[in-house]
Design a protein around this motif. Structure first.
Motif, PDB file in Angstrom:
ATOM      1  N   LEU A  24      -5.317   0.391  -8.566  1.00  0.00           N
ATOM      2  CA  LEU A  24      -4.047   0.196  -7.867  1.00  0.00           C
ATOM      3  C   LEU A  24      -4.169   0.566  -6.390  1.00  0.00           C
ATOM      4  CD1 LEU A  24      -1.446   1.559 -10.457  1.00  0.00           C
ATOM      5  CD2 LEU A  24      -1.597  -0.780  -9.598  1.00  0.00           C
ATOM      6  N   SER A  25      -4.840   1.675  -6.130  1.00  0.00           N
ATOM      7  CA  SER A  25      -4.993   2.117  -4.746  1.00  0.00           C
ATOM      8  C   SER A  25      -5.858   1.143  -3.955  1.00  0.00           C
ATOM      9  CB  SER A  25      -5.610   3.519  -4.712  1.00  0.00           C
ATOM     10  OG  SER A  25      -4.782   4.446  -5.406  1.00  0.00           O
ATOM     11  N   TYR A  26      -6.806   0.501  -4.609  1.00  0.00           N
ATOM     12  CA  TYR A  26      -7.680  -0.468  -3.956  1.00  0.00           C
ATOM     13  C   TYR A  26      -6.886  -1.679  -3.461  1.00  0.00           C
ATOM     14  CZ  TYR A  26     -11.571  -3.737  -3.277  1.00  0.00           C
ATOM     15  OH  TYR A  26     -12.454  -4.633  -2.750  1.00  0.00           O
ATOM     16  N   LEU A  27      -5.740  -1.964  -4.098  1.00  0.00           N
ATOM     17  CA  LEU A  27      -4.918  -3.103  -3.683  1.00  0.00           C
ATOM     18  C   LEU A  27      -4.175  -2.841  -2.383  1.00  0.00           C
ATOM     19  CD1 LEU A  27      -3.363  -4.100  -7.142  1.00  0.00           C
ATOM     20  CD2 LEU A  27      -5.271  -5.201  -5.945  1.00  0.00           C
ATOM     21  N   GLN A  28      -4.073  -1.574  -1.989  1.00  0.00           N
ATOM     22  CA  GLN A  28      -3.368  -1.229  -0.762  1.00  0.00           C
ATOM     23  C   GLN A  28      -4.261  -1.477   0.455  1.00  0.00           C
ATOM     24  OE1 GLN A  28      -0.284  -0.515  -1.010  1.00  0.00           O
ATOM     25  NE2 GLN A  28      -0.068   0.121  -3.146  1.00  0.00           N
ATOM     26  N   GLU A  29      -3.659  -1.438   1.647  1.00  0.00           N
ATOM     27  CA  GLU A  29      -4.474  -1.430   2.855  1.00  0.00           C
ATOM     28  C   GLU A  29      -5.425  -0.245   2.785  1.00  0.00           C
ATOM     29  OE1 GLU A  29      -2.078  -1.402   6.337  1.00  0.00           O
ATOM     30  OE2 GLU A  29      -1.103  -3.325   5.891  1.00  0.00           O
ATOM     31  N   ALA A  30      -6.589  -0.388   3.395  1.00  0.00           N
ATOM     32  CA  ALA A  30      -7.637   0.617   3.239  1.00  0.00           C
ATOM     33  C   ALA A  30      -7.166   2.023   3.576  1.00  0.00           C
ATOM     34  CB  ALA A  30      -8.842   0.240   4.098  1.00  0.00           C
ATOM     35  N   SER A  31      -6.485   2.192   4.706  1.00  0.00           N
ATOM     36  CA  SER A  31      -6.047   3.527   5.116  1.00  0.00           C
ATOM     37  C   SER A  31      -5.045   4.116   4.139  1.00  0.00           C
ATOM     38  CB  SER A  31      -5.446   3.483   6.525  1.00  0.00           C
ATOM     39  OG  SER A  31      -4.340   2.587   6.564  1.00  0.00           O
ATOM     40  N   ALA A 111       2.744   7.467   0.230  1.00  0.00           N
ATOM     41  CA  ALA A 111       1.353   7.555  -0.212  1.00  0.00           C
ATOM     42  C   ALA A 111       1.043   8.952  -0.754  1.00  0.00           C
ATOM     43  CB  ALA A 111       0.415   7.207   0.936  1.00  0.00           C
ATOM     44  N   LEU A 112       1.546   9.982  -0.070  1.00  0.00           N
ATOM     45  CA  LEU A 112       1.360  11.355  -0.551  1.00  0.00           C
ATOM     46  C   LEU A 112       2.064  11.565  -1.886  1.00  0.00           C
ATOM     47  CD1 LEU A 112       1.902  13.326   2.796  1.00  0.00           C
ATOM     48  CD2 LEU A 112      -0.278  12.772   1.686  1.00  0.00           C
ATOM     49  N   PHE A 113       3.252  10.982  -2.008  1.00  0.00           N
ATOM     50  CA  PHE A 113       4.048  11.110  -3.230  1.00  0.00           C
ATOM     51  C   PHE A 113       3.336  10.499  -4.433  1.00  0.00           C
ATOM     52  CE2 PHE A 113       7.503   8.934  -5.783  1.00  0.00           C
ATOM     53  CZ  PHE A 113       7.896  10.066  -6.487  1.00  0.00           C
ATOM     54  N   VAL A 114       2.875   9.253  -4.285  1.00  0.00           N
ATOM     55  CA  VAL A 114       2.237   8.595  -5.423  1.00  0.00           C
ATOM     56  C   VAL A 114       0.878   9.226  -5.720  1.00  0.00           C
ATOM     57  CG1 VAL A 114       1.006   6.719  -4.201  1.00  0.00           C
ATOM     58  CG2 VAL A 114       1.893   6.337  -6.510  1.00  0.00           C
ATOM     59  N   VAL A 144       6.564   1.678  -8.996  1.00  0.00           N
ATOM     60  CA  VAL A 144       7.483   1.346  -7.909  1.00  0.00           C
ATOM     61  C   VAL A 144       6.845   1.625  -6.551  1.00  0.00           C
ATOM     62  CG1 VAL A 144       9.601   2.114  -6.760  1.00  0.00           C
ATOM     63  CG2 VAL A 144       9.628   1.583  -9.202  1.00  0.00           C
ATOM     64  N   THR A 145       6.250   2.801  -6.399  1.00  0.00           N
ATOM     65  CA  THR A 145       5.722   3.200  -5.098  1.00  0.00           C
ATOM     66  C   THR A 145       4.528   2.355  -4.694  1.00  0.00           C
ATOM     67  OG1 THR A 145       6.458   5.461  -5.581  1.00  0.00           O
ATOM     68  CG2 THR A 145       4.991   5.163  -3.692  1.00  0.00           C
ATOM     69  N   HIS A 146       3.657   2.060  -5.639  1.00  0.00           N
ATOM     70  CA  HIS A 146       2.516   1.192  -5.319  1.00  0.00           C
ATOM     71  C   HIS A 146       3.003  -0.181  -4.862  1.00  0.00           C
ATOM     72  CE1 HIS A 146      -1.370   3.075  -5.886  1.00  0.00           C
ATOM     73  NE2 HIS A 146      -0.913   3.723  -6.940  1.00  0.00           N
ATOM     74  N   TYR A 147       4.028  -0.688  -5.525  1.00  0.00           N
ATOM     75  CA  TYR A 147       4.503  -2.024  -5.162  1.00  0.00           C
ATOM     76  C   TYR A 147       5.150  -2.040  -3.776  1.00  0.00           C
ATOM     77  CZ  TYR A 147       6.556  -6.636  -5.294  1.00  0.00           C
ATOM     78  OH  TYR A 147       6.876  -7.931  -4.970  1.00  0.00           O
ATOM     79  N   VAL A 148       6.013  -1.064  -3.509  1.00  0.00           N
ATOM     80  CA  VAL A 148       6.700  -1.084  -2.211  1.00  0.00           C
ATOM     81  C   VAL A 148       5.730  -0.777  -1.072  1.00  0.00           C
ATOM     82  CG1 VAL A 148       8.970  -0.554  -3.176  1.00  0.00           C
ATOM     83  CG2 VAL A 148       7.497   1.323  -2.412  1.00  0.00           C
ATOM     84  N   LEU A 149       4.675   0.001  -1.332  1.00  0.00           N
ATOM     85  CA  LEU A 149       3.657   0.215  -0.316  1.00  0.00           C
ATOM     86  C   LEU A 149       2.873  -1.070  -0.065  1.00  0.00           C
ATOM     87  CD1 LEU A 149       2.259   3.767  -1.194  1.00  0.00           C
ATOM     88  CD2 LEU A 149       3.375   3.096   0.936  1.00  0.00           C
ATOM     89  N   TRP A 150       2.571  -1.771  -1.128  1.00  0.00           N
ATOM     90  CA  TRP A 150       1.832  -3.028  -1.006  1.00  0.00           C
ATOM     91  C   TRP A 150       2.615  -4.065  -0.197  1.00  0.00           C
ATOM     92  CZ3 TRP A 150       3.334  -7.804  -3.188  1.00  0.00           C
ATOM     93  CH2 TRP A 150       2.384  -8.824  -3.058  1.00  0.00           C
ATOM     94  N   GLY A 151       3.924  -4.163  -0.458  1.00  0.00           N
ATOM     95  CA  GLY A 151       4.749  -5.146   0.230  1.00  0.00           C
ATOM     96  C   GLY A 151       5.459  -4.618   1.455  1.00  0.00           C
ATOM     97  N   VAL A 230      11.484  -3.823  -9.033  1.00  0.00           N
ATOM     98  CA  VAL A 230      11.528  -2.477  -8.462  1.00  0.00           C
ATOM     99  C   VAL A 230      12.954  -1.933  -8.478  1.00  0.00           C
ATOM    100  CG1 VAL A 230      11.341  -1.198  -6.286  1.00  0.00           C
ATOM    101  CG2 VAL A 230       9.464  -2.661  -7.046  1.00  0.00           C
ATOM    102  N   ILE A 231      13.903  -2.768  -8.078  1.00  0.00           N
ATOM    103  CA  ILE A 231      15.304  -2.332  -8.041  1.00  0.00           C
ATOM    104  C   ILE A 231      15.793  -1.970  -9.438  1.00  0.00           C
ATOM    105  CG2 ILE A 231      17.667  -3.130  -7.583  1.00  0.00           C
ATOM    106  CD1 ILE A 231      16.430  -4.795  -5.269  1.00  0.00           C
TER     107      ILE A 231
END
Length: 262
Positions: A24-31, A111-114, A144-151, A230-231
């Motif tokens: 899941l984390s790999y799907l996010q932007e690298a930073s 990011a810290l939360f998830v 939820v957090t992974h999705y909203v970070l991704w988008g 998510v909602i």
């Protein structure tokens, strides 16, 4: 054979969950992905470091350490929520809902939360400390957090979602006092502070946040359909908090009765 399965199952579940979190984390932007995984790892290292400290002679040492870790996370998120609220005036009409990359603090603290939630799920699985409602809460908000970070969605709601951690330090203080057999006035005070913070943020504040969300529906309606999921999950989280709220009110009443007897 059954004994072996019982002993290895928590390890297998933990490794499977860890692999899922890495994916899941790999799907996010690298930073962002590195911050998430770094946070998960850091909490694990803090937990390990606490083993080297002198701990009270109680039966549930692992939970004692984990609650200290969760208190650090809660304080960090409450401070972060204030920064997120302070960022609201800088958003244009839609930036708080569908970000164009201007929102900074919500991305950082989400990011810290998830990252913390991932660590806590790994801890629960490894120690077979599985409470369905707590595990459901964590998995729900991890998704939820992974999705909203991704988008880059919902920067504005993260402020009122993260401030709900205000009740956690009081909950943990209450547990620490109970675990050491210190159920007196301090315990009752922690119970009342926990109840007040929980109801103010997770019942009232969360509910007001949902009202704000629906008043701004024209701003997030153009988003990808996944945001509608998510909602729905955020509403499910509120329902879970209301279930917990009924238990919290009951505990607060018992604490008040105990205070009156004294």
């Amino acid at each position: 054979n059954n004994k072996a399965v019982h002993m290895t199952s928590p390890v297998t579940l933990t490794l499977a969950a860890a692999a899922s979190f890495v994916a899941l984390s790999y799907l996010q932007e690298a930073s962002c992905g590195l911050l998430i995984l770094g946070t998960t790892l850091s909490y694990g290292l803090v937990y390990g470091a606490l083993k080297a400290t002198r701990e009270p002679p109680i039966a549930r040492q692992s939970e004692w350490r984990e609650r200290q870790v969760s208190t650090v996370n809660a304080v960090l998120l409450v401070c972060g929520s204030l920064l997120c609220f302070a960022e609201w005036p800088t958003y244009d009409a839609s930036e708080g809902w569908i970000s164009q990359g201007l929102a900074y603090w919500p991305v950082t603290f989400a990011a810290l939360f998830v990252g913390y939630l991932q660590w806590d799920v790994l801890w629960m699985l490894y120690h077979s400390s599985l409470h369905f409602d707590e595990l459901a809460h964590h998995l729900l908000f991890i998704a939820v957090t992974h999705y909203v970070l991704w988008g880059r969605y919902f920067a504005r709601p993260f402020a009122w979602l993260s401030v709900t951690e205000l009740s956690t330090p009081f909950l943990n203080c209450r547990w620490f006092l109970a675990a050491t057999g210190s159920k007196g006035r301090a315990y009752d005070t922690c119970s009342l502070l926990f109840a007040s913070a929980f109801l103010a943020t997770r019942a009232l504040g969360y509910g007001m946040g949902l009202v704000d969300l629906w008043l701004a529906r024209d701003l997030w309606r153009p988003a990808h359909w996944g945001l509608y999921v998510v909602i729905a999950l955020v509403h499910a989280g509120y329902a879970l908090n209301l279930v917990w709220a009924s238990k919290v009110v009951g505990a607060a009443r018992r604490a008040m009765k105990s205070g009156h007897r004294e």
